[in-house]
Write a protein that holds these residues in place. Structure first.
Motif, short mmCIF file in Angstrom:
data_model
loop_
_atom_site.label_atom_id
_atom_site.label_comp_id
_atom_site.label_asym_id
_atom_site.label_seq_id
_atom_site.Cartn_x
_atom_site.Cartn_y
_atom_site.Cartn_z
N UNK A 285 72.92 -4.81 3.17
CA UNK A 285 71.52 -4.53 3.53
C UNK A 285 71.36 -4.43 5.05
N UNK A 286 72.11 -5.23 5.80
CA UNK A 286 72.04 -5.17 7.26
C UNK A 286 72.65 -3.88 7.77
N UNK A 287 73.74 -3.44 7.10
CA UNK A 287 74.35 -2.16 7.46
C UNK A 287 73.39 -1.02 7.18
N UNK A 288 72.73 -1.06 6.03
CA UNK A 288 71.77 -0.01 5.68
C UNK A 288 70.62 0.02 6.68
N UNK B 271 74.42 5.50 -0.51
CA UNK B 271 74.63 4.91 -1.81
C UNK B 271 74.97 3.44 -1.66
N UNK B 272 74.74 2.67 -2.72
CA UNK B 272 75.10 1.25 -2.72
C UNK B 272 75.74 0.90 -4.06
N UNK C 71 65.12 -1.27 -0.72
CA UNK C 71 63.98 -1.32 0.19
C UNK C 71 64.40 -1.08 1.64
N UNK C 72 65.65 -1.42 1.96
CA UNK C 72 66.16 -1.18 3.32
C UNK C 72 66.48 0.30 3.56
N UNK C 73 66.57 1.09 2.47
CA UNK C 73 66.77 2.52 2.67
C UNK C 73 67.85 3.17 1.85
N UNK C 74 68.43 2.48 0.86
CA UNK C 74 69.46 3.10 0.03
C UNK C 74 68.85 4.12 -0.91
N UNK C 75 69.63 5.16 -1.23
CA UNK C 75 69.12 6.29 -2.01
C UNK C 75 69.53 6.27 -3.48
#
Length: 289
Positions: free
Chosen positions: A129-132, A146-147, A172-176
């Motif tokens: 999540x920090x990376x995203x 992607x996650x 919520x952090x921005x993954x698609x």
């Protein structure tokens, strides 16, 4: 092309994961034989890991760039964060963008093999999540992200509820979109999707499928990643474990049945863990597409 753009055009996608080989001979075979044959299967996208032993980030980026240029197939680079400092991550992402790669699978990753007890510090991103968050803050919509999802719960998660909560945080952090870890009981996937959607996650959840080509290898691998090997798998493969041809044949049949059930019950495609093997994928994809 960004993978999320494919989702706007296709209700179901078929894709596969490859890894950089450990030897120069393996590199040659993958680039000049395997990728050529896999491209004929017309995958919607390809992902590339850091390799069987981890850490081959340069080979990963080179392979993703090659696939895009040689075969015009959207490709995705795996990017793990805890084994790199933040500065190293920043430099890797600069390389990713410079190579024209638009898709990243953002992962926490495992500690380095030579330092298995490593504890991430202030100079590391501790969670995906920090990376995203970093990627969205610095690169906005330059990348499709992607996650990983864990139908049987991440090994480090204390409860299933906390695992779903953390997945939602990644979204919520921005993954698609989400690609799941392998599983062999489809009900596990269906229950997972239901829980994920109940948590308010509406992103695509692509099931990850591993065609079985070795019984002993499967048991060993699943112990390391926390995936359950159900009794029905043991009953099929244990009696033939010393017959490679029968194992592959049974593995193809098992995967075909698994994929057909998934697709007919709403799965938005299949992401195959190819292990850099062509023949199982060829038979499976031709049967389920």
């Amino acid at each position: 092309m960004k993978i999320k753009e494919l989702f706007e055009k296709k209700e179901k996608t078929f894709s596969f994961e490859i890894f950089p080989p450990k030897t120069p001979e393996g590199d040659i075979k993958l680039i000049h034989e395997t990728l050529k044959e896999l491209s004929l299967l017309k995958p919607d996208f390809v992902s590339c890991t850091y390799g069987a032993v981890g850490g081959n980030k340069d080979k990963t980026l080179a392979l993703v760039e090659h696939i895009q240029k040689a075969y015009d197939i959207p490709s995705m680079a795996h990017l793990t964060c805890i084994s790199h400092t933040k500065d190293e991550i920043h430099e890797i992402v600069k390389k990713i963008k410079a190579k024209g790669i638009q898709n990243i699978l953002a992962l926490r990753g495992d500690p380095p093999r030579d330092n298995p007890d490593m504890v991430p510090g202030i100079d590391n991103y501790k969670h995906s999540s920090e990376l995203i968050t970093f990627l969205r803050q610095e690169y906005k919509e330059d990348f499709c992200l992607g996650v990983a999802g864990f139908p049987e719960m991440h090994p480090l998660s204390p409860t299933r509820e906390s695992d779903i909560k953390y997945l939602k945080h990644k979204i919520d952090c921005g993954a698609d979109f989400i690609i799941t870890q392998l599983f062999f009981d489809n009900q596990i996937y269906f229950d997972y999707v239901k829980s994920v959607k109940s948590a308010g996650i509406i992103k695509r959840i692509i099931p990850g499928i591993l065609p079985i080509t070795s019984y002993d290898g499967l048991i060993k691998f699943c112990k390391t990643c926390g995936a359950t090997v159900p009794e029905k798998v043991h009953k099929i493969f244990a009696p033939i474990k010393d017959n490679p041809e029968q194992i592959v044949k049974a593995g193809i049949e098992f995967a075909i049945n698994q994929c057909k059930e998934l697709l007919s019950n709403g799965a938005p495609g299949i992401h195959f863990y190819s292990l850099n093997k062509v023949q199982p994928l060829k038979d499976i994809i031709n049967s389920v597409r």
